[in-house]
Design an enzyme around this catalytic site. Structure first.
Site, PDB file in Angstrom:
ATOM      1  N   TYR A  31       2.478   9.765 -11.368  1.00 59.97           N
ATOM      2  CA  TYR A  31       1.620   9.214 -10.538  1.00 59.97           C
ATOM      3  C   TYR A  31       0.657   8.386 -11.113  1.00 59.97           C
ATOM      4  O   TYR A  31       0.386   7.234 -10.960  1.00 59.97           O
ATOM      5  CB  TYR A  31       1.028  10.171  -9.455  1.00 59.97           C
ATOM      6  N   LYS A  39       0.196   4.102 -11.203  1.00 59.28           N
ATOM      7  CA  LYS A  39      -0.960   3.615 -10.838  1.00 59.28           C
ATOM      8  C   LYS A  39      -1.509   2.814 -11.827  1.00 59.28           C
ATOM      9  O   LYS A  39      -2.171   1.728 -11.523  1.00 59.28           O
ATOM     10  CB  LYS A  39      -1.854   4.711 -10.113  1.00 59.28           C
ATOM     11  N   ASN A  45       0.689  -1.344   0.104  1.00 59.24           N
ATOM     12  CA  ASN A  45      -0.039  -0.110  -0.106  1.00 59.24           C
ATOM     13  C   ASN A  45       0.727   1.142   0.003  1.00 59.24           C
ATOM     14  O   ASN A  45       0.385   2.399  -0.267  1.00 59.24           O
ATOM     15  CB  ASN A  45      -0.866  -0.033   1.222  1.00 59.24           C
ATOM     16  N   SER A  70      -5.109   3.415  -7.808  1.00 60.45           N
ATOM     17  CA  SER A  70      -5.622   4.429  -7.583  1.00 60.45           C
ATOM     18  C   SER A  70      -6.694   4.650  -8.638  1.00 60.45           C
ATOM     19  O   SER A  70      -6.471   4.127  -9.670  1.00 60.45           O
ATOM     20  CB  SER A  70      -4.790   5.568  -7.603  1.00 60.45           C
TER      21      SER A  70
HETATM   22  N1  LIG Z   1      -5.517   9.627  -0.059  1.00 53.28           N
HETATM   23  C1  LIG Z   1      -5.725   9.307  -1.410  1.00 53.28           C
HETATM   24  O1  LIG Z   1      -6.581  10.378  -1.720  1.00 53.28           O
HETATM   25  C2  LIG Z   1      -5.358   8.436  -2.241  1.00 53.28           C
HETATM   26  C3  LIG Z   1      -6.228   7.972  -3.263  1.00 53.28           C
HETATM   27  C4  LIG Z   1      -5.781   6.951  -4.230  1.00 53.28           C
HETATM   28  C5  LIG Z   1      -4.631   6.053  -3.763  1.00 53.28           C
HETATM   29  N2  LIG Z   1      -3.967   6.208  -2.665  1.00 53.28           N
HETATM   30  C6  LIG Z   1      -2.785   5.426  -2.601  1.00 53.28           C
HETATM   31  O2  LIG Z   1      -2.966   4.961  -1.221  1.00 53.28           O
HETATM   32  C7  LIG Z   1      -1.821   4.556  -0.452  1.00 53.28           C
HETATM   33  C8  LIG Z   1      -1.815   4.838   0.877  1.00 53.28           C
HETATM   34  O3  LIG Z   1      -1.700   6.610   0.995  1.00 53.28           O
HETATM   35  P1  LIG Z   1      -2.552   7.235   2.233  1.00 53.28           P
HETATM   36  O4  LIG Z   1      -3.304   8.193   1.391  1.00 53.28           O
HETATM   37  O5  LIG Z   1      -3.012   6.382   3.107  1.00 53.28           O
HETATM   38  O6  LIG Z   1      -1.176   8.141   2.465  1.00 53.28           O
HETATM   39  P2  LIG Z   1      -0.028   7.946   3.484  1.00 53.28           P
HETATM   40  O7  LIG Z   1       1.005   9.112   3.000  1.00 53.28           O
HETATM   41  O8  LIG Z   1      -0.516   8.120   4.893  1.00 53.28           O
HETATM   42  O9  LIG Z   1       0.559   6.284   3.296  1.00 53.28           O
HETATM   43  C9  LIG Z   1       1.552   6.227   2.337  1.00 53.28           C
HETATM   44  C10 LIG Z   1       2.735   5.622   3.417  1.00 53.28           C
HETATM   45  O10 LIG Z   1       3.595   4.717   2.430  1.00 53.28           O
HETATM   46  C11 LIG Z   1       4.977   5.214   3.055  1.00 53.28           C
HETATM   47  N3  LIG Z   1       6.024   5.137   2.023  1.00 53.28           N
HETATM   48  C12 LIG Z   1       6.067   6.323   0.783  1.00 53.28           C
HETATM   49  N4  LIG Z   1       7.395   5.505   0.095  1.00 53.28           N
HETATM   50  C13 LIG Z   1       7.855   4.583   0.651  1.00 53.28           C
HETATM   51  C14 LIG Z   1       8.918   3.686   0.519  1.00 53.28           C
HETATM   52  N5  LIG Z   1       9.752   4.031  -0.602  1.00 53.28           N
HETATM   53  N6  LIG Z   1       9.199   2.685   1.611  1.00 53.28           N
HETATM   54  C15 LIG Z   1       8.282   2.295   2.487  1.00 53.28           C
HETATM   55  N7  LIG Z   1       7.344   3.329   3.041  1.00 53.28           N
HETATM   56  C16 LIG Z   1       6.945   4.200   2.089  1.00 53.28           C
HETATM   57  C17 LIG Z   1       4.759   6.542   3.623  1.00 53.28           C
HETATM   58  O11 LIG Z   1       6.006   6.935   4.746  1.00 53.28           O
HETATM   59  C18 LIG Z   1       3.448   6.691   4.155  1.00 53.28           C
HETATM   60  O12 LIG Z   1       3.379   6.089   5.626  1.00 53.28           O
HETATM   61  C19 LIG Z   1      -0.700   5.247  -1.561  1.00 53.28           C
HETATM   62  O13 LIG Z   1      -0.179   3.960  -2.360  1.00 53.28           O
HETATM   63  C20 LIG Z   1      -1.443   6.267  -2.254  1.00 53.28           C
HETATM   64  O14 LIG Z   1      -0.762   6.507  -3.573  1.00 53.28           O
HETATM   65  C21 LIG Z   1      -4.192   7.362  -1.960  1.00 53.28           C
END
Ligand SMILES: NC(=O)c1ccc[n+]([C@@H]2O[C@H](COP(=O)([O-])OP(=O)(O)OC[C@H]3O[C@@H](n4cnc5c(N)ncnc54)[C@H](O)[C@@H]3O)[C@@H](O)[C@H]2O)c1
Length: 266
Positions: free
Chosen positions: A171, A175, A103, A156
């Site tokens: 991005y 995705k 994730n 996503s």
């Molecule tokens: N929030 C949104 O609107 C949204 C929408 C669609 C998809 N997403 C996807 O959902 C997932 C979770 O995102 P979220 O919204 O919970 O945000 P978030 O920033 O809380 O979670 C992402 C986590 O990934 C960790 N991370 C990033 N790169 C890393 C690496 N190289 N190694 C280890 N850890 C790493 C970060 O430290 C963070 O804790 C992501 O893949 C994001 O692209 C988010």
């Protein structure tokens, strides 16, 4: 027997299962960790944040409050050797790995004409290469153990549509890659009884999308373009991930569950 007598709620149980959740320091990773723990799984949390990060401490505390085992591994998922070491440590501790929720990810908004190759690589590496490394490492362990397994990737809606108005070609491309990687691995590994699926969230209030600091006029565009006229919260993602992680989805592989308040319909 065509119709199983197993209770439908039992099918959502993760009792006795060992899970890895990446990007578990906050947002959707944490919400899913709580859901997995409540359903009975022990969980290894992977993230790049330091061990004393408040989000890490909180997620471990919450998992343990359900009486489940929890531990944290600080790992940069773009680094092959770190990913392999993290999975080996988890295997040593748990003895097996049944479920992986892959994730972790980063967001970036830069107009393509202004983007340096290094900026493109940073996003592709964090959002797509890391998904490959996690899936490949987990897949090797699951294939060797011969007990099957489940991998869930976070894609996503940006892999299906182009968000308006923010420029984020890297991005979106990453995705889209995650979604098709998911389908490809589902087909390759069905023979090993490893199911591979993905979720594709729409706009979700999380550390990646801090609604309180995003300009109001931009939030208005997001609301207007979402049939449900709001963003989601991580709690609204966790039940779908639990479904994919559990036997409730025993005939589901290569699927993408879009959870976006209807955004992709317009
Ligand atoms: N929030 C949104 O609107 C949204 C929408 C669609 C998809 N997403 C996807 O959902 C997932 C979770 O995102 P979220 O919204 O919970 O945000 P978030 O920033 O809380 O979670 C992402 C986590 O990934 C960790 N991370 C990033 N790169 C890393 C690496 N190289 N190694 C280890 N850890 C790493 C970060 O430290 C963070 O804790 C992501 O893949 C994001 O692209 C988010």
């Amino acid at each position: 027997m065509i119709i199983s007598k197993k209770s439908v709620l039992d099918k959502f149980s993760l009792k006795g299962k060992k899970a890895v959740i990446t990007g578990g320091a906050g947002g959707m990773g944490s919400a899913c960790a709580y859901a997995f723990a409540e359903a009975g799984a022990d969980i290894a949390v992977f993230d790049v944040k330091p061990e004393d990060d408040p989000g890490i401490r909180e997620v471990l505390r919450q998992i343990e409050s359900y009486g489940r085992q929890a531990f944290y591994i600080c790992v940069d998922l773009t680094e092959e050797s770190e990913v392999i070491t993290a999975f080996n440590k988890t295997l040593e501790k748990f003895g097996e790995i049944n479920i992986v929720f892959s994730n972790a990810g980063v967001a970036q908004q830069i107009a393509c004409e202004d983007m340096e190759l290094s900026e493109w690589h940073r996003v592709i590496s964090n959002d797509l290469d890391s998904m490959f490394l996690v899936a490949r490492t987990a897949g090797r362990i699951m294939i060797k153990a011969g007990q099957g397994g489940v991998i869930i990737n976070t894609g996503s809606m940006s892999g299906d549509i182009v968000n308006f108005p923010q420029p984020q070609a890297a991005y979106n491309a990453a995705k889209a890659g995650v979604i098709h990687l998911t389908k490809s691995l589902a087909c390759e590994w069905a023979v090993h009884n490893i199911r591979v699926n993905c979720i594709s969230p729409g706009y979700i209030h999380s550390p990646m999308m801090p609604v309180e600091v995003i300009p109001e006029d931009l939030m208005k565009i997001f609301y207007d373009r979402t049939p449900m006229k709001r963003v989601g919260v991580p709690d609204e993602i966790a039940p779908a991930v639990l479904y994919l992680a559990s036997d409730a989805s025993s005939f589901t592989t290569g699927a993408e569950i879009v959870i976006d308040g209807g955004y992709c319909c317009w």
